[in-house]
Design a protein around this motif. Structure first.
Motif, PDB file in Angstrom:
ATOM      1  N   VAL A 333     -53.831  51.272  44.945  1.00 24.46           N
ATOM      2  CA  VAL A 333     -54.533  52.568  44.991  1.00 24.46           C
ATOM      3  C   VAL A 333     -53.621  53.783  44.803  1.00 24.46           C
ATOM      4  O   VAL A 333     -54.093  54.895  44.606  1.00 24.46           O
ATOM      5  N   GLN A 334     -52.299  53.586  44.879  1.00 25.55           N
ATOM      6  CA  GLN A 334     -51.399  54.727  44.695  1.00 25.55           C
ATOM      7  C   GLN A 334     -50.066  54.223  44.165  1.00 25.55           C
ATOM      8  O   GLN A 334     -49.611  53.147  44.558  1.00 25.55           O
ATOM      9  N   SER A 335     -49.470  55.002  43.280  1.00 22.72           N
ATOM     10  CA  SER A 335     -48.153  54.666  42.744  1.00 22.72           C
ATOM     11  C   SER A 335     -47.224  55.845  43.012  1.00 22.72           C
ATOM     12  O   SER A 335     -47.617  57.001  42.869  1.00 22.72           O
ATOM     13  N   TRP A 336     -45.980  55.514  43.395  1.00 24.13           N
ATOM     14  CA  TRP A 336     -45.024  56.572  43.721  1.00 24.13           C
ATOM     15  C   TRP A 336     -43.668  56.194  43.122  1.00 24.13           C
ATOM     16  O   TRP A 336     -42.892  55.490  43.738  1.00 24.13           O
ATOM     17  N   PRO A 337     -43.427  56.626  41.909  1.00 21.61           N
ATOM     18  CA  PRO A 337     -42.162  56.292  41.254  1.00 21.61           C
ATOM     19  C   PRO A 337     -41.006  57.022  41.925  1.00 21.61           C
ATOM     20  O   PRO A 337     -41.107  58.221  42.197  1.00 21.61           O
ATOM     21  N   HIS A 338     -39.927  56.282  42.167  1.00 22.45           N
ATOM     22  CA  HIS A 338     -38.783  56.896  42.844  1.00 22.45           C
ATOM     23  C   HIS A 338     -37.454  56.539  42.191  1.00 22.45           C
ATOM     24  O   HIS A 338     -37.076  55.377  42.100  1.00 22.45           O
ATOM     25  N   MET A 339     -36.745  57.548  41.756  1.00 18.94           N
ATOM     26  CA  MET A 339     -35.371  57.399  41.251  1.00 18.94           C
ATOM     27  C   MET A 339     -34.583  58.571  41.839  1.00 18.94           C
ATOM     28  O   MET A 339     -35.123  59.355  42.610  1.00 18.94           O
ATOM     29  N   HIS A 340     -33.303  58.678  41.459  1.00 19.50           N
ATOM     30  CA  HIS A 340     -32.521  59.827  41.913  1.00 19.50           C
ATOM     31  C   HIS A 340     -32.345  60.808  40.751  1.00 19.50           C
ATOM     32  O   HIS A 340     -33.137  60.814  39.815  1.00 19.50           O
ATOM     33  N   GLN A 341     -31.251  61.589  40.838  1.00 16.19           N
ATOM     34  CA  GLN A 341     -31.154  62.755  39.948  1.00 16.19           C
ATOM     35  C   GLN A 341     -30.931  62.434  38.477  1.00 16.19           C
ATOM     36  O   GLN A 341     -31.204  63.258  37.613  1.00 16.19           O
ATOM     37  N   LEU A 342     -30.386  61.249  38.175  1.00 14.43           N
ATOM     38  CA  LEU A 342     -30.151  60.913  36.755  1.00 14.43           C
ATOM     39  C   LEU A 342     -31.378  60.250  36.136  1.00 14.43           C
ATOM     40  O   LEU A 342     -31.398  59.973  34.939  1.00 14.43           O
ATOM     41  N   GLY A 343     -32.392  59.993  36.940  1.00  9.33           N
ATOM     42  CA  GLY A 343     -33.608  59.337  36.458  1.00  9.33           C
ATOM     43  C   GLY A 343     -34.343  60.218  35.460  1.00  9.33           C
ATOM     44  O   GLY A 343     -34.511  61.412  35.683  1.00  9.33           O
ATOM     45  N   PHE A 412     -37.447  52.310  41.930  1.00  8.22           N
ATOM     46  CA  PHE A 412     -38.522  51.731  42.730  1.00  8.22           C
ATOM     47  C   PHE A 412     -39.840  52.381  42.371  1.00  8.22           C
ATOM     48  O   PHE A 412     -39.890  53.587  42.138  1.00  8.22           O
ATOM     49  N   ASN A 413     -40.888  51.579  42.386  1.00 12.15           N
ATOM     50  CA  ASN A 413     -42.226  52.146  42.343  1.00 12.15           C
ATOM     51  C   ASN A 413     -42.933  51.660  43.609  1.00 12.15           C
ATOM     52  O   ASN A 413     -43.082  50.461  43.816  1.00 12.15           O
ATOM     53  N   LEU A 414     -43.298  52.587  44.459  1.00 12.89           N
ATOM     54  CA  LEU A 414     -43.922  52.237  45.731  1.00 12.89           C
ATOM     55  C   LEU A 414     -45.428  52.202  45.528  1.00 12.89           C
ATOM     56  O   LEU A 414     -46.051  53.233  45.304  1.00 12.89           O
ATOM     57  N   LEU A 415     -45.976  50.994  45.614  1.00 12.68           N
ATOM     58  CA  LEU A 415     -47.403  50.824  45.356  1.00 12.68           C
ATOM     59  C   LEU A 415     -48.158  50.640  46.666  1.00 12.68           C
ATOM     60  O   LEU A 415     -47.847  49.731  47.438  1.00 12.68           O
ATOM     61  N   THR A 416     -49.110  51.518  46.914  1.00 10.51           N
ATOM     62  CA  THR A 416     -49.973  51.346  48.083  1.00 10.51           C
ATOM     63  C   THR A 416     -51.085  50.389  47.681  1.00 10.51           C
ATOM     64  O   THR A 416     -51.736  50.596  46.651  1.00 10.51           O
ATOM     65  N   TYR A 417     -51.263  49.337  48.461  1.00  6.32           N
ATOM     66  CA  TYR A 417     -52.190  48.276  48.068  1.00  6.32           C
ATOM     67  C   TYR A 417     -52.856  47.663  49.297  1.00  6.32           C
ATOM     68  O   TYR A 417     -52.400  47.863  50.433  1.00  6.32           O
ATOM     69  N   TYR A 418     -53.881  46.895  49.080  1.00  7.48           N
ATOM     70  CA  TYR A 418     -54.497  46.077  50.133  1.00  7.48           C
ATOM     71  C   TYR A 418     -55.147  44.861  49.494  1.00  7.48           C
ATOM     72  O   TYR A 418     -55.421  44.884  48.293  1.00  7.48           O
ATOM     73  N   PRO A 419     -55.422  43.770  50.243  1.00  8.63           N
ATOM     74  CA  PRO A 419     -55.040  43.546  51.646  1.00  8.63           C
ATOM     75  C   PRO A 419     -53.526  43.337  51.776  1.00  8.63           C
ATOM     76  O   PRO A 419     -52.896  42.770  50.879  1.00  8.63           O
ATOM     77  N   ARG A 420     -53.000  43.753  52.919  1.00  6.21           N
ATOM     78  CA  ARG A 420     -51.580  43.664  53.204  1.00  6.21           C
ATOM     79  C   ARG A 420     -51.113  42.206  53.195  1.00  6.21           C
ATOM     80  O   ARG A 420     -51.800  41.331  53.735  1.00  6.21           O
ATOM     81  N   ILE A 421     -49.959  41.950  52.604  1.00  6.00           N
ATOM     82  CA  ILE A 421     -49.377  40.600  52.612  1.00  6.00           C
ATOM     83  C   ILE A 421     -48.426  40.525  53.812  1.00  6.00           C
ATOM     84  O   ILE A 421     -47.422  41.238  53.847  1.00  6.00           O
ATOM     85  N   PRO A 422     -48.736  39.667  54.808  1.00  4.20           N
ATOM     86  CA  PRO A 422     -47.975  39.713  56.061  1.00  4.20           C
ATOM     87  C   PRO A 422     -46.689  38.893  56.015  1.00  4.20           C
ATOM     88  O   PRO A 422     -46.421  38.119  56.923  1.00  4.20           O
TER      89      PRO A 422
END
Ligand code: HEC
Length: 441
Positions: A333-343, A412-422
């Protein structure tokens, strides 16, 4: 952050020249001046003013969200750009609207279209004649900074006290914490809404769930993106609130407090004094848990090296293979791409068994300065793979590899998802170890 340093280095000159031109012409912008009309007189053609509508979310008068200048009046456009003495703001505006690497409006907003830069191009070509003083222009679009989810927020997260921006600092990342006591039963977060206080200087807001208590007093963040915290939500001006689908919620800590941390990025390029802010977020939570728990899945990888003065791309594949199929399907349901300053660019695609591809968050261009989370709505099924590609432009003299320091890089791409994998393998950045990364030729 190469671009920012450049910008800051030239800022002192730019401020001086802006002041000089103001004292000779008299004040040219007044608070509340309607678009197109200017207090000093020269009218702006309505089609030019209209073409700048989306810019006015930030380049208003007074300015908002860290924008360094107004783009409201005729004088605003013809005076020198803050960063580049000798180049008009109009010219800089056109450059940035057409830029693929450094666009205005900034990511994650939609790029400027021909409908927007066309009228400006034509006006520049005609030698920017004044508009017709008798013509009344349409009012500007409403403020996009205030957004409300459909639920009634029940948890207010604010700093213990307001934060006073230090004078002479352009960019500062400020953090504060709030420990939410555990309830008897299970509790889930269902929505998060930004509450921006001083709109002139708030550039973005990030919400984390930390592993321990963070001081409730606003203080400079020790680390801008601690990987052992759960990064839940990032807001940039105009961005949507975080709203979970009706069948899912993000679980709060059971049996102990949930350590929430809010990070506010302030941008005060104009070095204005006297900004005091108490920005925070409001949460909707529920004690009647929804069917599914959500979680954050980090895709991407650690295994890359970017040689000095080179642009390089790594491709990291995460294959659900046979091991994890019992946890599918799942909903992202959500994507959050994350890199640092050279990205410079980060894309994740879902590649289906038949070879078809669905975007799972594309930050193209990626801008460290304008990070945000993007809403998505994608179902992951058996046979699917995630393919994440990260591109960096290494402007330094050293090979850059993965690391938490700001001089090192991330993919990293932080993906918000469900159902949670425990499973511990799916907790936080650990999941990225399941990816297979290769540098691209
Ligand atoms: C979400 C807020 C926001 C919106 C919307 C936005 N800007 Fe900006 N703009 C900024 C910020 C913050 C900066 C300073 C950082 C930077 O240069 O990237 C900036 C910088 C600029 C600059 C650089 C000024 C210089 O001195 O070189 C130009 C030109 C510009 N914007 C034009 C535009 C135009 C034209 C639009 C509309 C098409 C627009 N912006 C929309 C926030 C915004």
């Amino acid at each position: 952050m190469r671009r920012r340093r450049l910008l800051l280095a030239s800022l002192s000159i730019a401020v001086a020249s802006a002041c000089a031109s103001e004292s000779s012409d008299g004040p040219t912008t007044a608070t509340g001046t309607p678009p197109g009309a200017s207090a000093a007189g020269t009218p702006l053609p309505c089609d030019v003013s209209l073409a700048l509508t989306r810019c006015h979310d930030c380049h208003s008068s007074p300015t908002k969200y860290g924008a360094p200048m107004s783009l409201v009046t005729y004088e605003d456009l013809v005076r020198d750009a803050p960063s580049t003495p000798g180049v008009s703001t109009l010219q800089r505006a056109l450059e940035r609207m057409k830029s693929t690497t450094d666009p205005m409006p900034p990511v994650p907003r939609e790029r400027a279209s021909f409908k927007e830069y066309g009228p400006l191009d034509a006006w520049l070509e005609r030698g920017f004649p004044p508009g017709d003083a008798a013509e009344k222009c349409a009012p500007a679009a409403p403020d996009a900074g205030v957004v409300t989810p459909a639920c009634e927020p029940d948890l207010v997260v604010r700093a213990e006290s307001a934060y006073s921006l230090p004078e002479g600092t352009a960019d500062v990342y400020v953090c504060y914490g709030l420990d939410v006591p555990a309830t008897a039963g299970k509790r889930q977060v269902t929505a998060i809404a930004p509450r921006v206080d001083d709109t002139a200087v708030v550039h973005h807001i990030v919400v984390f769930q930390a592993d321990k208590t963070e001081s409730p007093k606003p203080h400079k963040c020790k680390d801008i993106f601690p990987i052992d915290w759960k990064a839940i939500y990032a807001w940039a001006p105009g961005g949507p609130p975080f709203v979970m689908p009706e069948e899912a919620g993000l679980p709060m800590q059971e049996g102990g407090p949930t350590h929430l941390v809010v990070q506010v990025h302030y941008s005060n390029l104009k070095h204005e004094a006297g900004h005091v802010d108490r920005t925070g977020v409001d949460l909707c939570t529920t004690d009647a848990p929804r069917k599914y728990d959500a979680d954050i899945l980090w895709v991407g990888g650690f295994d890359f090296a970017v040689p000095p003065h080179k642009t390089a791309t790594v491709e990291c594949k995460f294959d659900w293979g046979q091991n994890w199929t019992k946890y599918l399907p799942l909903q992202v349901v959500q994507s959050w791409p994350h890199m640092h300053q050279l990205g410079r660019k980060l894309t994740t695609d879902l590649v289906r068994a038949d070879g078809s591809q669905t975007p799972l968050g594309h930050a193209d261009p990626f801008s460290f300065f304008d990070q945000a989370a993007y809403p998505v709505d994608v179902t992951v099924s058996n046979g699917d793979k995630f393919v994440t590609r990260c591109t960096w432009e290494n402007t330094t003299d050293k090979t850059v590899t993965w690391g938490e320091e700001t001089s090192q890089e991330m993919c990293f791409n932080l993906l918000t998802y469900y159902p949670r994998i425990p499973l511990p393998q799916f907790s936080g950045p650990a999941a990225s170890y399941l990816s297979d990364c290769k540098m691209q030729p």
